[in-house]
Design an enzyme around this catalytic site. Sequence first.
Site, mmCIF file in Angstrom:
data_model
loop_
_atom_site.group_PDB
_atom_site.id
_atom_site.type_symbol
_atom_site.label_atom_id
_atom_site.label_comp_id
_atom_site.label_asym_id
_atom_site.label_seq_id
_atom_site.Cartn_x
_atom_site.Cartn_y
_atom_site.Cartn_z
ATOM 1 N N TYR A 56 58.546 29.295 39.111
ATOM 2 C CA TYR A 56 57.752 29.256 39.993
ATOM 3 C C TYR A 56 57.914 27.822 40.729
ATOM 4 C CZ TYR A 56 55.715 33.886 38.798
ATOM 5 O OH TYR A 56 55.302 35.236 38.378
ATOM 6 N N LEU A 196 49.426 45.308 44.951
ATOM 7 C CA LEU A 196 49.468 45.692 46.442
ATOM 8 C C LEU A 196 50.577 46.382 47.135
ATOM 9 C CD1 LEU A 196 46.928 42.617 47.643
ATOM 10 C CD2 LEU A 196 46.638 44.961 46.355
ATOM 11 N N ILE A 234 47.345 41.277 38.070
ATOM 12 C CA ILE A 234 47.421 40.006 38.694
ATOM 13 C C ILE A 234 47.726 40.216 40.159
ATOM 14 C CG2 ILE A 234 48.844 37.897 38.755
ATOM 15 C CD1 ILE A 234 47.389 38.133 36.403
ATOM 16 N N SER A 237 47.659 35.630 46.069
ATOM 17 C CA SER A 237 47.015 35.261 47.416
ATOM 18 C C SER A 237 46.610 33.757 47.607
ATOM 19 C CB SER A 237 45.570 36.007 47.768
ATOM 20 O OG SER A 237 45.122 35.506 49.132
ATOM 21 N N THR A 245 37.710 38.675 48.207
ATOM 22 C CA THR A 245 37.499 40.153 48.282
ATOM 23 C C THR A 245 38.108 40.885 47.059
ATOM 24 O OG1 THR A 245 37.668 39.689 50.564
ATOM 25 C CG2 THR A 245 38.212 42.013 49.936
ATOM 26 N N ASN A 246 39.374 40.269 46.839
ATOM 27 C CA ASN A 246 40.163 40.838 45.602
ATOM 28 C C ASN A 246 39.358 40.864 44.139
ATOM 29 O OD1 ASN A 246 42.430 41.046 47.607
ATOM 30 N ND2 ASN A 246 43.513 39.473 46.670
ATOM 31 N N ARG A 272 60.690 45.321 43.376
ATOM 32 C CA ARG A 272 61.275 44.051 43.111
ATOM 33 C C ARG A 272 62.573 44.481 42.261
ATOM 34 N NH1 ARG A 272 59.375 39.842 45.160
ATOM 35 N NH2 ARG A 272 57.079 39.399 44.869
#
Length: 281
Positions: A56, A196, A234, A237, A245-246, A272
């Site tokens: 990342y 999500l 996981i 955001s 909220t999550n 993916r």
Amino acid sequence: MPGAPSPSAPSIALNDENTMPVLGMGVAGLSDDETERAVSAALEIGCRLIDTAAAYGNEAAVGRAIAASGIPRAELFVTTKVATADHGFTASREACKASLDRLGLDYVDLYLIHWPAPAAGKYVDAFGGLIQARGEGFTRSIGVSNFTEEHVSNVIDLTFVTPAVNQVELHPLLNQDELRKANAQHNVVTQSYTPLALGQLADNPTVTSIAGEYGKTPTQVLLRWNLQLGNAVIFGSSNAEHIATNLDVFEFELASQHMDAINGLNDGTRLREDPMTFAGV
């Protein structure tokens, strides 16, 4: 910024006597600035699991946010992952040390092989390096990501060590029922990323209808479905309100008919890369 911190997520037991929060935030695809802001917000809100990876490119930003939070290290659960270029016994151990340097931490809580990259044929050797890294205290737990049942079995058979976690793409379009069962037989925790479905279910009539019945958002329903399957989860955001909220998904429970309705969305859609053919990152 949302106000009072939400309660921390419950923990799930791992097969190595450690525990892990069942819900946390990942930082894939975020820039350094976005990562630092998102992790700072998540920690302030009450999130205690942060998931990053060497690939990342934002481990240092995660480390800065952790350091600035003032939260005791023992209260946090930090995951990172070894890149495919560092597969191999010595290389994966050294990569763990390099990740610690970037994070500014003495250890991580979970170190994963990011992708099996089976064509390269080095993921078992890489797991051997993770075993070594754990033995030296660089990481508390070790596991894998994007591994199929075959890959997990190969690691166990050839190293005599069982991964604690298998983090995989998992959402209602790809509910990974067979893989979840196989993981459970090995006492491996299934951890879902892309819960999500990259936003593809935000307007799905089944999901929005169920959300309306509970007075929740579609996102909360999708996370709750995943958790009720027994998975760790996981989410990603960079928005503080969305993060709050999550995390607020532990005060309601989906009825069995609603779980079944969401399960019915499974059509094998993979958003993916395919772990059997992908060369990894």
